[in-house]
Enzyme design. Structure first.
Site, PDB file in Angstrom:
ATOM      1  CG  ASN A  58      34.198 -18.031   9.127  1.00  0.00           C
ATOM      2  OD1 ASN A  58      35.393 -17.795   9.005  1.00  0.00           O
ATOM      3  ND2 ASN A  58      33.417 -17.309   9.902  1.00  0.00           N
ATOM      4  CE1 TYR A  65      39.135 -12.514  13.826  1.00  0.00           C
ATOM      5  CE2 TYR A  65      41.158 -13.712  13.385  1.00  0.00           C
ATOM      6  CZ  TYR A  65      39.918 -13.258  12.979  1.00  0.00           C
ATOM      7  OH  TYR A  65      39.459 -13.565  11.712  1.00  0.00           O
ATOM      8  CD  GLU A 120      39.477  -5.678  11.207  1.00  0.00           C
ATOM      9  OE1 GLU A 120      39.063  -5.787  10.025  1.00  0.00           O
ATOM     10  OE2 GLU A 120      38.855  -6.108  12.192  1.00  0.00           O
ATOM     11  CG  HIS A 144      38.244 -10.641   8.851  1.00  0.00           C
ATOM     12  ND1 HIS A 144      37.552 -10.506  10.034  1.00  0.00           N
ATOM     13  CD2 HIS A 144      38.767  -9.420   8.587  1.00  0.00           C
ATOM     14  CE1 HIS A 144      37.684  -9.254  10.464  1.00  0.00           C
ATOM     15  NE2 HIS A 144      38.417  -8.573   9.596  1.00  0.00           N
ATOM     16  CE  LYS A 175      38.154 -15.592   8.949  1.00  0.00           C
ATOM     17  NZ  LYS A 175      37.217 -15.925  10.051  1.00  0.00           N
TER      18      LYS A 175
HETATM   19  P1  ATP Z   1      35.239 -12.136  10.979  1.00  0.00           P
HETATM   20  O1  ATP Z   1      35.617 -11.247  12.150  1.00  0.00           O
HETATM   21  O2  ATP Z   1      36.227 -13.276  10.765  1.00  0.00           O
HETATM   22  O3  ATP Z   1      34.937 -11.381   9.745  1.00  0.00           O
HETATM   23  P2  ATP Z   1      32.606 -12.293  12.022  1.00  0.00           P
HETATM   24  O4  ATP Z   1      32.744 -10.815  12.286  1.00  0.00           O
HETATM   25  O5  ATP Z   1      31.435 -12.765  11.220  1.00  0.00           O
HETATM   26  O6  ATP Z   1      33.885 -12.880  11.341  1.00  0.00           O
HETATM   27  P3  ATP Z   1      33.262 -12.708  14.804  1.00  0.00           P
HETATM   28  O7  ATP Z   1      32.193 -12.791  15.814  1.00  0.00           O
HETATM   29  O8  ATP Z   1      34.069 -11.463  14.692  1.00  0.00           O
HETATM   30  O9  ATP Z   1      32.613 -13.088  13.396  1.00  0.00           O
HETATM   31  O10 ATP Z   1      34.229 -13.940  15.035  1.00  0.00           O
HETATM   32  C1  ATP Z   1      35.521 -13.964  14.434  1.00  0.00           C
HETATM   33  C2  ATP Z   1      35.802 -15.348  13.901  1.00  0.00           C
HETATM   34  O11 ATP Z   1      35.892 -16.265  14.995  1.00  0.00           O
HETATM   35  C3  ATP Z   1      34.715 -15.934  12.998  1.00  0.00           C
HETATM   36  O12 ATP Z   1      34.811 -15.554  11.667  1.00  0.00           O
HETATM   37  C4  ATP Z   1      34.951 -17.417  13.165  1.00  0.00           C
HETATM   38  O13 ATP Z   1      36.034 -17.861  12.326  1.00  0.00           O
HETATM   39  C5  ATP Z   1      35.384 -17.521  14.606  1.00  0.00           C
HETATM   40  N1  ATP Z   1      34.251 -17.840  15.472  1.00  0.00           N
HETATM   41  C6  ATP Z   1      33.313 -16.975  15.942  1.00  0.00           C
HETATM   42  N2  ATP Z   1      32.417 -17.595  16.705  1.00  0.00           N
HETATM   43  C7  ATP Z   1      32.793 -18.884  16.743  1.00  0.00           C
HETATM   44  C8  ATP Z   1      32.278 -20.053  17.360  1.00  0.00           C
HETATM   45  N3  ATP Z   1      31.183 -20.021  18.123  1.00  0.00           N
HETATM   46  N4  ATP Z   1      32.929 -21.232  17.148  1.00  0.00           N
HETATM   47  C9  ATP Z   1      34.048 -21.284  16.394  1.00  0.00           C
HETATM   48  N5  ATP Z   1      34.585 -20.215  15.780  1.00  0.00           N
HETATM   49  C10 ATP Z   1      33.971 -19.041  15.943  1.00  0.00           C
HETATM   50 MG    MG Z   2      34.424  -9.994  13.296  1.00  0.00          MG
END
Ligand code: ATP
Ligand code: MG
Length: 137
Positions: A112, A49, A126, A115, A9
């Protein structure tokens, strides 16, 4: 053998962590079989997303994901989806296990660093979202 999709990211690209993250992926025994750098458009990030549309973090997530270049990868290996999710650690870096990418590199829940696809169906969608079949080795 399984394939998964991964993104380094914008926060991690900005902090010169591409190499460190690729090192961890390869050290974990996952093969990078396709890779490229790109700067996502708003439309690309929104579409990627789409499952999170309407959630409180969605607009901020799209803004973040378009804030600078990312790298996108296809990773291959036995149980690649689960193994890469384990390598990343939990979404919230404060909850991520020691030694995971997010524990070591992520700045916050939003910023974070990485992904990874969360299921075979997500991985297929994806990978196809970013790579043509002839771009994967
Ligand atoms: P990713 O899809 O990026 O691999 P993930 O599957 O662990 O991460 P998801 O629940 O799919 O998490 O959320 C997608 C992304 O949205 C997260 O990686 C994070 O960057 C962001 N995100 C999710 N929850 C929050 C939150 N509560 N506050 C801010 N950003 C968030
Ligand atoms: Mg995710």
């Amino acid at each position: 053998i399984e394939r998964t999709f991964s993104i380094v990211k914008p926060d991690a690209v900005k902090r010169n962590l591409i190499g460190a993250i690729y090192q961890r992926i390869e050290a974990a025994g996952l093969q990078i079989v396709a890779a490229k750098m790109l700067h996502l458009t708003k439309e690309q990030a929104q579409g990627f997303y789409a499952e999170h549309e309407g959630k409180p973090f969605y607009d901020g997530l799209v803004e973040f994901m378009t804030s600078g270049p990312v790298t996108v990868q296809v990773l291959e290996g036995e149980n690649a989806i689960t193994r890469y999710r384990e390598l990343m650690g939990k979404t919230n870096p404060e909850e991520a296990a020691c030694g995971t990418l997010r524990a070591d590199f992520a700045e916050s829940m939003r910023f974070n660093s990485v992904h990874g696809s969360d299921s075979p169906a997500s991985a297929e969608r994806e990978i196809a979202y970013f790579f043509a079949g002839d771009e994967i080795c």
